[in-house]
Design a protein around this motif. Sequence first.
Motif, PDB file in Angstrom:
ATOM      1  N   ASN A 305       0.820  -1.211   0.000  1.00 51.48           N
ATOM      2  CA  ASN A 305       0.000   0.000   0.000  1.00 51.48           C
ATOM      3  C   ASN A 305       0.854   1.262   0.000  1.00 51.48           C
ATOM      4  O   ASN A 305       0.324   2.383   0.000  1.00 51.48           O
ATOM      5  CB  ASN A 305      -0.923   0.027   1.230  1.00 51.48           C
ATOM      6  N   GLU A 306       2.180   1.082  -0.020  1.00 51.16           N
ATOM      7  CA  GLU A 306       3.075   2.241  -0.088  1.00 51.16           C
ATOM      8  C   GLU A 306       4.266   1.894  -0.966  1.00 51.16           C
ATOM      9  O   GLU A 306       5.022   0.970  -0.668  1.00 51.16           O
ATOM     10  CB  GLU A 306       3.533   2.654   1.302  1.00 51.16           C
ATOM     11  N   VAL A 307       4.415   2.639  -2.052  1.00 55.82           N
ATOM     12  CA  VAL A 307       5.511   2.415  -2.985  1.00 55.82           C
ATOM     13  C   VAL A 307       6.053   3.759  -3.451  1.00 55.82           C
ATOM     14  O   VAL A 307       5.456   4.807  -3.213  1.00 55.82           O
ATOM     15  CB  VAL A 307       5.042   1.606  -4.218  1.00 55.82           C
ATOM     16  N   LYS A 308       7.176   3.686  -4.121  1.00 58.02           N
ATOM     17  CA  LYS A 308       7.722   4.885  -4.751  1.00 58.02           C
ATOM     18  C   LYS A 308       7.213   4.973  -6.175  1.00 58.02           C
ATOM     19  O   LYS A 308       6.804   3.961  -6.768  1.00 58.02           O
ATOM     20  CB  LYS A 308       9.251   4.821  -4.744  1.00 58.02           C
ATOM     21  N   ALA A 312       6.251  -1.096  -9.198  1.00 53.60           N
ATOM     22  CA  ALA A 312       5.059  -1.871  -9.560  1.00 53.60           C
ATOM     23  C   ALA A 312       4.314  -2.364  -8.337  1.00 53.60           C
ATOM     24  O   ALA A 312       4.901  -2.649  -7.291  1.00 53.60           O
ATOM     25  CB  ALA A 312       5.453  -3.047 -10.437  1.00 53.60           C
ATOM     26  N   ILE A 313       2.996  -2.480  -8.501  1.00 50.66           N
ATOM     27  CA  ILE A 313       2.110  -3.026  -7.471  1.00 50.66           C
ATOM     28  C   ILE A 313       1.285  -4.141  -8.116  1.00 50.66           C
ATOM     29  O   ILE A 313       0.811  -4.008  -9.251  1.00 50.66           O
ATOM     30  CB  ILE A 313       1.149  -1.949  -6.910  1.00 50.66           C
ATOM     31  N   ASN A 314       1.104  -5.235  -7.390  1.00 52.30           N
ATOM     32  CA  ASN A 314       0.233  -6.309  -7.833  1.00 52.30           C
ATOM     33  C   ASN A 314      -1.066  -6.292  -7.016  1.00 52.30           C
ATOM     34  O   ASN A 314      -1.027  -6.330  -5.786  1.00 52.30           O
ATOM     35  CB  ASN A 314       0.891  -7.676  -7.667  1.00 52.30           C
ATOM     36  N   ILE A 315      -2.168  -6.197  -7.706  1.00 53.66           N
ATOM     37  CA  ILE A 315      -3.490  -6.288  -7.061  1.00 53.66           C
ATOM     38  C   ILE A 315      -4.136  -7.578  -7.548  1.00 53.66           C
ATOM     39  O   ILE A 315      -4.432  -7.725  -8.734  1.00 53.66           O
ATOM     40  CB  ILE A 315      -4.368  -5.067  -7.395  1.00 53.66           C
ATOM     41  N   ARG A 370       2.886   6.584 -11.610  1.00 54.85           N
ATOM     42  CA  ARG A 370       3.974   7.375 -12.188  1.00 54.85           C
ATOM     43  C   ARG A 370       4.344   8.612 -11.372  1.00 54.85           C
ATOM     44  O   ARG A 370       5.443   9.138 -11.512  1.00 54.85           O
ATOM     45  CB  ARG A 370       3.569   7.813 -13.601  1.00 54.85           C
ATOM     46  N   HIS A 371       3.416   9.049 -10.541  1.00 56.13           N
ATOM     47  CA  HIS A 371       3.677  10.280  -9.790  1.00 56.13           C
ATOM     48  C   HIS A 371       3.342  10.076  -8.323  1.00 56.13           C
ATOM     49  O   HIS A 371       2.477   9.268  -7.981  1.00 56.13           O
ATOM     50  CB  HIS A 371       2.848  11.445 -10.358  1.00 56.13           C
ATOM     51  N   PRO A 372       4.056  10.804  -7.444  1.00 50.58           N
ATOM     52  CA  PRO A 372       3.782  10.677  -6.006  1.00 50.58           C
ATOM     53  C   PRO A 372       2.422  11.261  -5.648  1.00 50.58           C
ATOM     54  O   PRO A 372       1.849  12.069  -6.376  1.00 50.58           O
ATOM     55  CB  PRO A 372       4.932  11.447  -5.358  1.00 50.58           C
ATOM     56  N   GLU A 401      -6.298   1.956  -0.625  1.00 46.88           N
ATOM     57  CA  GLU A 401      -5.518   3.190  -0.466  1.00 46.88           C
ATOM     58  C   GLU A 401      -4.053   2.897  -0.755  1.00 46.88           C
ATOM     59  O   GLU A 401      -3.467   1.947  -0.219  1.00 46.88           O
ATOM     60  CB  GLU A 401      -5.682   3.741   0.952  1.00 46.88           C
ATOM     61  N   ILE A 402      -3.452   3.729  -1.607  1.00 45.80           N
ATOM     62  CA  ILE A 402      -2.049   3.558  -1.988  1.00 45.80           C
ATOM     63  C   ILE A 402      -1.328   4.895  -1.819  1.00 45.80           C
ATOM     64  O   ILE A 402      -1.753   5.917  -2.387  1.00 45.80           O
ATOM     65  CB  ILE A 402      -1.924   3.053  -3.440  1.00 45.80           C
ATOM     66  N   ASN A 403      -0.251   4.860  -1.065  1.00 43.57           N
ATOM     67  CA  ASN A 403       0.568   6.048  -0.853  1.00 43.57           C
ATOM     68  C   ASN A 403       1.813   5.936  -1.738  1.00 43.57           C
ATOM     69  O   ASN A 403       2.638   5.039  -1.545  1.00 43.57           O
ATOM     70  CB  ASN A 403       0.964   6.169   0.624  1.00 43.57           C
ATOM     71  N   VAL A 404       1.920   6.853  -2.707  1.00 43.31           N
ATOM     72  CA  VAL A 404       3.035   6.817  -3.649  1.00 43.31           C
ATOM     73  C   VAL A 404       4.040   7.894  -3.253  1.00 43.31           C
ATOM     74  O   VAL A 404       3.716   9.096  -3.218  1.00 43.31           O
ATOM     75  CB  VAL A 404       2.560   7.043  -5.098  1.00 43.31           C
ATOM     76  N   LEU A 405       5.243   7.453  -2.930  1.00 44.70           N
ATOM     77  CA  LEU A 405       6.304   8.364  -2.520  1.00 44.70           C
ATOM     78  C   LEU A 405       7.092   8.850  -3.732  1.00 44.70           C
ATOM     79  O   LEU A 405       7.056   8.241  -4.803  1.00 44.70           O
ATOM     80  CB  LEU A 405       7.245   7.663  -1.530  1.00 44.70           C
ATOM     81  N   LYS A 406       7.830   9.889  -3.498  1.00 43.15           N
ATOM     82  CA  LYS A 406       8.637  10.428  -4.579  1.00 43.15           C
ATOM     83  C   LYS A 406       9.770   9.466  -4.914  1.00 43.15           C
ATOM     84  O   LYS A 406      10.411   8.891  -4.030  1.00 43.15           O
ATOM     85  CB  LYS A 406       9.220  11.779  -4.164  1.00 43.15           C
TER      86      LYS A 406
END
Length: 439
Positions: A305-308, A312-315, A370-372, A401-406
Amino acid sequence: MKPFKKHLILTFLVLMLANLSFSQEIEFTAATSNTQVKTGDRFQIEFQANGTISNFKAPKLSDFRVLSGPNQSTNMSWVNGKTNSTISISYVLMAIKEGEFTIGPAVGSINGKAHKTNSLKISVGKGVKVQQSTGQGNTTKQKENVSEDMYIKCSVNKTNPYQGEQIIATYKFYTRVRFSGYEQVNDPKLNGFWKQKVDIGQSVAKTEIIGGYRWQVYTIDKMILFPQGTGDLVIDPLEFKFIVQQRTAGGQTLWDQFYGKVENVEYNVKSKPIKINVKSLPDTAPKDYSGAVGDLNMKIDVSSNEVKANEAINIKIKISGKGNIPLIDSPKLAFPSDFETYDPKINDNTKTEASGVSGSKEFDYLVIPRHPGKFKLDPVMFSYFNPSTKKYQTISSDPIEINVLKSDGSESDNVIYSSNKEDIQVLGNDIRYIHINDV
């Protein structure tokens, strides 16, 4: 008493017993299991003698169909030091036409003297229609007709299912004769059905008593059917060819009839078609409904649920239970425009057993933000129709909910992808996923 006198008395008694034995009255009789039958009924006639029969001649049986015979058996008994022997010759007949018929006496030689049995009167009433055999006439050689002793029956667990509801169709072979080989002639077309074959392995005969007769029963095919349309559909006949070893009648003597020439005769046997009336699903289907029918569940799994950014994320969406799982389409997910998305990888883990189709089907979505930012995906909705409750049921997940970091620009963020989304490969981490669209 002197020994000589005892010997004379004993000898006299033995001679008297022998005399009684030789003066035993010969019995040569005819009997039937039924004197009143209907067309299509089977019955047995039996000729019995209390001595050795030779030059046996059966009566004329052309008013009936001979299904089996002559069948000879011997019964030996010992009573008060005396041996009794009874010989029986029997036939299994089928009534083929209405009327009053007389089966004349059988003739045979017993202990060197000619004897004949009594006659039998058979009354035949109206029953099922029996196809008349051809070519019987006065031929000197005639094969037994065993077609009435072999049949294939198709049975289904339901004849009025809903569209998409699974039906279990079982084909069984019933026989009262031995067969030396078989070959499947056709596969049912099953227009309007989607089918899954059940592996039945090697079929072992079971015994069933039907109509007073002992049948050997083999399960020869089983399949799970899913009706794709509504209204009247037909399960077409399944046809097999069986090879039966038969003797041909070579004359009127017992020797000729019992030890005639053996031939391999082919019989084509097929089941009757079965009509299935398929009900339409209720018109109250949810908007997201796509045809799933059964008793089903849904599970959602998100790899992180938290990536940069650019990771990639697998759902994974897993549909499991019992029903038309192999026909379920991939759920539609709504992703933000910032996410690069690809068609899901599908893992089908269903199994087809005698009780139906069950297991799971997993849809693995690969997405790359692609973007935070903080993103909230709509809940995943899955609706299906449950034939047991006769209602639609909807399963809803929690929002994702997914938190995308820089991105820090490290090698782990590198992604190789193509503009037409034909393939993707993520470098520097554990994900090595390549998707190729079907051609």
